[in-house]
Design a protein around this motif. Structure first.
Motif, mmCIF file in Angstrom:
data_model
loop_
_atom_site.group_PDB
_atom_site.id
_atom_site.type_symbol
_atom_site.label_atom_id
_atom_site.label_comp_id
_atom_site.label_asym_id
_atom_site.label_seq_id
_atom_site.Cartn_x
_atom_site.Cartn_y
_atom_site.Cartn_z
ATOM 1 N N ASP A 245 -4.322 4.256 -2.404
ATOM 2 C CA ASP A 245 -3.748 3.061 -2.518
ATOM 3 C C ASP A 245 -3.401 2.475 -1.044
ATOM 4 O OD1 ASP A 245 -1.201 1.509 -2.844
ATOM 5 O OD2 ASP A 245 -1.337 2.348 -4.792
ATOM 6 N N ALA A 246 -3.476 1.046 -1.444
ATOM 7 C CA ALA A 246 -3.438 0.327 -0.076
ATOM 8 C C ALA A 246 -1.954 0.363 0.382
ATOM 9 C CB ALA A 246 -4.128 -1.092 -0.316
ATOM 10 N N GLY A 247 -1.144 0.876 -0.450
ATOM 11 C CA GLY A 247 0.207 0.604 -0.136
ATOM 12 C C GLY A 247 0.774 1.724 1.002
ATOM 13 N N HIS A 291 8.392 12.381 -0.207
ATOM 14 C CA HIS A 291 8.697 12.684 1.062
ATOM 15 C C HIS A 291 7.327 13.022 1.953
ATOM 16 C CE1 HIS A 291 8.683 16.552 -0.774
ATOM 17 N NE2 HIS A 291 8.513 17.144 0.395
ATOM 18 N N ARG A 292 6.316 12.890 1.223
ATOM 19 C CA ARG A 292 5.043 13.556 1.926
ATOM 20 C C ARG A 292 4.162 12.418 2.025
ATOM 21 N NH1 ARG A 292 4.196 19.015 0.017
ATOM 22 N NH2 ARG A 292 5.610 19.284 -1.467
ATOM 23 N N LEU A 293 4.640 11.223 1.845
ATOM 24 C CA LEU A 293 3.957 10.082 1.916
ATOM 25 C C LEU A 293 4.172 9.108 2.870
ATOM 26 C CD1 LEU A 293 3.585 9.009 -1.799
ATOM 27 C CD2 LEU A 293 1.958 10.601 -0.761
ATOM 28 N N LEU A 294 3.363 8.305 3.436
ATOM 29 C CA LEU A 294 3.466 7.316 4.578
ATOM 30 C C LEU A 294 3.249 5.791 4.206
ATOM 31 C CD1 LEU A 294 2.536 9.128 8.047
ATOM 32 C CD2 LEU A 294 5.097 8.778 7.004
ATOM 33 N N ALA A 295 4.187 5.097 4.133
ATOM 34 C CA ALA A 295 4.100 3.726 3.711
ATOM 35 C C ALA A 295 3.073 2.982 4.739
ATOM 36 C CB ALA A 295 5.166 2.724 3.406
ATOM 37 N N SER A 296 2.348 2.048 4.257
ATOM 38 C CA SER A 296 1.454 1.180 5.214
ATOM 39 C C SER A 296 2.262 0.082 6.009
ATOM 40 C CB SER A 296 0.414 0.427 4.427
ATOM 41 O OG SER A 296 0.874 -0.326 3.636
ATOM 42 N N THR A 297 1.756 -0.410 6.755
ATOM 43 C CA THR A 297 2.477 -1.450 7.423
ATOM 44 C C THR A 297 2.814 -2.702 6.512
ATOM 45 O OG1 THR A 297 1.436 -1.120 9.484
ATOM 46 C CG2 THR A 297 2.571 -3.058 9.448
ATOM 47 N N ASP A 308 8.450 3.247 -4.845
ATOM 48 C CA ASP A 308 8.001 2.030 -5.258
ATOM 49 C C ASP A 308 6.360 2.185 -5.553
ATOM 50 O OD1 ASP A 308 10.544 0.973 -5.189
ATOM 51 O OD2 ASP A 308 10.045 -0.068 -3.406
ATOM 52 N N VAL A 309 5.842 2.696 -4.705
ATOM 53 C CA VAL A 309 4.187 2.711 -4.733
ATOM 54 C C VAL A 309 3.916 3.824 -5.850
ATOM 55 C CG1 VAL A 309 2.123 3.157 -3.492
ATOM 56 C CG2 VAL A 309 3.710 2.049 -2.215
#
Length: 333
Positions: A245-247, A291-297, A308-309
């Motif tokens: 996912d790009a997000g 909590h394991r994910l990092l959102a893109s800029t 949300d992603v």
């Protein structure tokens, strides 16, 4: 490896015990049944839990209440900046009388370890928990000691106050099976809480419901639940979509997929079922993966959170049709 699906008797016993544990915890933590339900599911899945919210909403109270309902050993750690790794795992002490070193175990040598404000400890001390949480063992001065089973770490942290804290790195967060936000109770539940604690401390009347040995047996029962190949593929599809996912700058790890499946089995067992449904996966997707994910800029700038992603990923991922009646009498683990 083939293993027998739990019998109806085993499932009935599991449901009975977990309902009593939930009822006991809810005597103290009022008005948040879903929070308590997922907490007990993490216990059955033999995972670790991160409670994140502002001060005073009941994070430590929830952890203490769960520990009180089980007749087991409990370790309490108040994380501070000057805490050392040996303060957690233990230390070897030289005995002059015997001219030998004696190992003095630390608070991690307990069935339930409550870590209060884990983000106040230094990264070096936080990392001392990595081996304990992943491998249920601790190494001190080159000697490895097994930790008691079941072994559950319940850590709390305050996401608002950042001064004097050390945010958990991605590797540490990935060790926690689930992250839960306690939140504020609704007005009716808050009035009920005031009534209950006006005269009597709820902890004073909270008695153990079960033992560590029985919990270990229930953990084994929950792990034997049947997960159809379509359910496993659904988990893999959701986890794989997070990586593309790009997000998101960082998607879910293979460890996340394993822990998501274990947690869904525990949740299904608590419902009295011997099989996992897609609803179980969706119910635990946010607590186990977010909590394991990092959102893109781009996501951060647009105000989109990792939750949300994840919602968008669930919306575009096909839900499998599971034919429960055709499941085998033996299931793969």
């Amino acid at each position: 490896m083939l293993q027998a699906v739990p019998s109806s008797t085993e499932l009935d016993e599991l449901v009975d015990v977990t309902e009593k544990i939930r009822a006991g915890v809810e005597q103290v933590v009022t008005g948040r049944p879903d929070l308590v339900r997922i907490t007990v599911a993490v216990l059955l899945a033999e995972g670790h839990l991160l409670l994140e919210d502002v001060p005073g909403v009941g994070k430590t109270t929830l952890a203490k209440a769960l520990a009180r309902t089980i007749d087991c050993t409990v370790g309490r750690i108040q994380f501070t900046p000057d805490l050392l790794p040996s303060d957690l795992t233990g230390v070897n002490i030289f005995r002059a009388q015997t001219h030998e070193f004696e190992f003095r175990p630390g608070p991690v040598f307990a069935n339930i370890v409550i870590g209060d404000e884990i983000n106040r400890a230094s990264p070096k001390t936080q990392s001392a928990l990595l081996e304990c949480m992943q491998e249920a063992q601790a190494t001190v001065d080159g000697v490895t000691y097994p930790l008691p089973r079941p072994f559950l770490v319940i850590a709390t942290q305050n996401p608002v106050e950042m001064e004097g804290t050390y945010p958990l790195p991605e590797a540490q967060r990935d060790r926690f099976m689930a992250r839960l936000t306690v939140g504020y109770p609704d007005p009716g539940s808050e009035v009920e809480m005031l009534d209950r604690q006006e005269v009597v401390d709820p902890f004073a009347v909270l008695e153990p419901i079960t033992s560590a040995v029985e919990v270990a047996r229930l953990v084994a029962t929950a792990r034997r639940l049947y997960a159809a190949p379509a359910i496993k593929q659904y988990v893999v599809d959701l986890v794989g979509a997070s990586r593309q996912d790009a997000g998101l700058r960082l998607g879910a790890s293979p460890r996340a997929a394993i822990q998501l499946l274990r947690a869904t089995k525990a949740l299904a067992a608590m419902s009295g079922r011997d099989h996992v449904l897609p609803d179980d996966v969706q119910a635990l997707l946010q607590p186990v993966l977010a909590h394991r994910l990092l959102a893109s800029t781009e996501s951060r700038l647009s105000g989109r959170s990792t939750g949300d992603v994840l919602e968008a990923i669930v919306g575009r991922t096909a839900i499998p049709a599971v034919e429960v009646g055709s499941r085998p009498r033996l299931a793969t683990g």
